[in-house]
Design a protein around this motif. Structure first.
Motif, PDB file in Angstrom:
ATOM      1  N   ALA A 127       0.789  -1.168   0.187  1.00  0.00           N
ATOM      2  CA  ALA A 127       0.159  -0.052  -0.017  1.00  0.00           C
ATOM      3  C   ALA A 127       0.873   1.392  -0.037  1.00  0.00           C
ATOM      4  CB  ALA A 127      -0.899  -0.110   1.277  1.00  0.00           C
ATOM      5  N   GLY A 128       2.225   0.890   0.077  1.00  0.00           N
ATOM      6  CA  GLY A 128       2.867   2.245   0.005  1.00  0.00           C
ATOM      7  C   GLY A 128       2.949   3.208   1.225  1.00  0.00           C
ATOM      8  N   LEU A 129       2.596   2.604   2.338  1.00  0.00           N
ATOM      9  CA  LEU A 129       2.590   3.079   3.622  1.00  0.00           C
ATOM     10  C   LEU A 129       4.048   3.816   4.371  1.00  0.00           C
ATOM     11  CD1 LEU A 129      -0.588   1.334   5.313  1.00  0.00           C
ATOM     12  CD2 LEU A 129      -0.515   3.283   3.690  1.00  0.00           C
ATOM     13  N   THR A 148      -9.789  -0.796   0.236  1.00  0.00           N
ATOM     14  CA  THR A 148      -9.133   0.672   0.157  1.00  0.00           C
ATOM     15  C   THR A 148      -8.551   0.487   1.674  1.00  0.00           C
ATOM     16  OG1 THR A 148     -10.922   1.864   0.735  1.00  0.00           O
ATOM     17  CG2 THR A 148     -10.104   1.971  -1.571  1.00  0.00           C
ATOM     18  N   ARG A 160      -5.808  10.523   3.388  1.00  0.00           N
ATOM     19  CA  ARG A 160      -5.639  10.077   2.073  1.00  0.00           C
ATOM     20  C   ARG A 160      -5.970   8.716   2.147  1.00  0.00           C
ATOM     21  NH1 ARG A 160      -0.304   8.838   3.199  1.00  0.00           N
ATOM     22  NH2 ARG A 160       0.628   6.758   2.528  1.00  0.00           N
ATOM     23  N   SER A 162      -5.420   4.820   0.088  1.00  0.00           N
ATOM     24  CA  SER A 162      -4.498   3.771  -0.880  1.00  0.00           C
ATOM     25  C   SER A 162      -5.253   2.521  -0.947  1.00  0.00           C
ATOM     26  CB  SER A 162      -3.140   3.543   0.081  1.00  0.00           C
ATOM     27  OG  SER A 162      -2.157   2.984  -0.582  1.00  0.00           O
ATOM     28  N   ARG A 264       8.308   1.316   0.774  1.00  0.00           N
ATOM     29  CA  ARG A 264       7.473   2.398   0.339  1.00  0.00           C
ATOM     30  C   ARG A 264       8.072   2.977  -0.954  1.00  0.00           C
ATOM     31  NH1 ARG A 264       3.770   6.791   1.496  1.00  0.00           N
ATOM     32  NH2 ARG A 264       4.776   8.985   1.060  1.00  0.00           N
ATOM     33  N   THR A 280      -1.226   9.306 -10.051  1.00  0.00           N
ATOM     34  CA  THR A 280      -1.975   8.444  -9.403  1.00  0.00           C
ATOM     35  C   THR A 280      -0.826   8.022  -8.148  1.00  0.00           C
ATOM     36  OG1 THR A 280      -3.226   7.468 -11.197  1.00  0.00           O
ATOM     37  CG2 THR A 280      -2.891   6.110  -9.135  1.00  0.00           C
ATOM     38  N   LEU A 284      -1.384   8.194  -4.000  1.00  0.00           N
ATOM     39  CA  LEU A 284      -1.299   7.174  -3.241  1.00  0.00           C
ATOM     40  C   LEU A 284      -0.164   7.322  -2.078  1.00  0.00           C
ATOM     41  CD1 LEU A 284      -1.339   4.042  -5.678  1.00  0.00           C
ATOM     42  CD2 LEU A 284      -3.112   4.912  -4.273  1.00  0.00           C
ATOM     43  N   LEU A 285       0.787   8.012  -2.510  1.00  0.00           N
ATOM     44  CA  LEU A 285       1.895   8.217  -1.499  1.00  0.00           C
ATOM     45  C   LEU A 285       1.652   9.578  -0.544  1.00  0.00           C
ATOM     46  CD1 LEU A 285       5.246   7.792  -3.715  1.00  0.00           C
ATOM     47  CD2 LEU A 285       4.124   6.128  -2.093  1.00  0.00           C
ATOM     48  N   THR A 293       7.429  13.525  -5.860  1.00  0.00           N
ATOM     49  CA  THR A 293       7.281  11.836  -6.562  1.00  0.00           C
ATOM     50  C   THR A 293       7.898  11.816  -7.836  1.00  0.00           C
ATOM     51  OG1 THR A 293       4.795  12.474  -5.880  1.00  0.00           O
ATOM     52  CG2 THR A 293       5.161  10.349  -7.284  1.00  0.00           C
TER      53      THR A 293
END
Length: 313
Positions: A127-129, A148, A160, A162, A264, A280, A284-285, A293
């Motif tokens: 999930a890029g957390l 989600t 946000r 993800s 991440r 996108t 997500l980040l 990014t």
């Protein structure tokens, strides 16, 4: 220091920001032989910041954090106008590429981890957390039907969404069954309280004992709340995951300077390599600026398969 904490909480700064500010303000006071900052005056800021750059040789981000802490002390806590700081020596900020693991390396490291630590690491990559965002997830933040994850009060205090990986849906549901059983035992012993952000414990009196507000990854131990004396169950420590990840790196023979935050970076770089739109990935980040990014486009270009001229001989 109590006054610093009071102002931090009034400004709704994160716990980590408060800890960092307290750390540097303490060092600032020690640098000036324990004199009160008001007695030192704003003239003491420049020597301290320059000392960090020259004698301590700290990184640019560390120097900026220390400067922000001292400025916060004078402007917000002591309410003293700072003005222009003459003679300030700023450390030059270097442009560095983030460390990224290849798909095979991520797979091998995750395979070398076990239990809850592995589930957390899979969630960081899937999930890029950030590690703090993952550890502070509440049960209500996981939406299995929509697939989600709702990240609340992430970096910069922003919410946000993800993606919740399909592969983790069943393991997470099984994990939440164990969390619910632990919470049920806590309730049976007159406990079951979870810490709530801000003043929600006064607005929603029963929320603190509801399963929805319990942490997805609760701590094994409970602690008394200094304000209410309630026995609270906080989230698990980040260090346990970090230690397990480091051990797995060594076991599989990966010698990159990687940490759990590398998962991440790998999430973003692998999505970009698969053709995901950069906008996108930014959402997500949770990056405020697209330039942040864009660093992953350079990583992708750096790690893509390029034939060396030596291999053409």
């Amino acid at each position: 220091m109590d006054q610093v904490s009071t102002v931090c909480r009034r400004r709704h700064l994160s716990r980590r920001t408060e800890e960092a500010y307290r750390f540097w303000i303490r060092h600032y006071i020690l640098f000036h032989q324990k004199q009160h900052p008001r007695a030192v005056g704003t003239a003491g800021i420049t020597p301290f910041v320059n000392y960090l750059a020259t004698a301590r040789q700290v990184a640019a981000s560390t120097q900026s954090q220390a400067l922000n802490a001292v400025l916060f002390l004078y402007r917000d806590v002591l309410e003293v106008e700072v003005g222009h700081l003459a003679g300030l020596r700023r450390v030059q900020r270097r442009s560095r590429l983030p460390v990224v693991l290849a798909h095979e390396e991520v797979r091998d490291v995750l395979a070398g981890m076990h239990g809850t630590s592995r589930l957390i690491a899979e969630l960081l990559y899937g999930a890029g957390l950030r590690i703090t965002e993952c550890m502070t997830l509440r049960v209500k933040d996981l939406d299995f039907r929509a697939g989600t994850i709702n990240v609340r009060a992430g970096k910069g205090g922003k919410d946000r969404g993800s993606v919740l990986p399909e592969r983790l849906a069943h393991p997470l549901q099984q994990h939440l069954v164990r969390v619910a059983a632990l919470h049920k035992r806590d309730l049976a012993h007159g406990r079951g309280f979870a810490p709530l952000p801000d003043a929600l414990h006064r607005k929603y009196l029963n929320a603190t004992r509801s399963l929805a507000w319990q942490f997805v990854f609760p701590s094994r131990v409970t602690r008394a709340c200094p304000q209410t004396s309630r026995i609270l169950r906080w989230h698990a420590s980040e260090s346990s995951v970090q230690t397990a990840f480091k051990l797995a790196l060594g076991d599989v023979g990966i010698h990159k300077h990687a940490s759990v935050h590398t998962l991440r970076h790998s999430f973003a770089t692998h999505l970009l390599a698969e053709g995901t739109d950069i906008r996108t990935i930014q959402l997500l980040l949770g990056h405020r600026n697209l330039k942040t990014t864009m660093i992953y486009t350079h990583v992708h270009q750096a790690i893509r398969r390029t034939v060396s001229p030596l291999d053409r001989l």
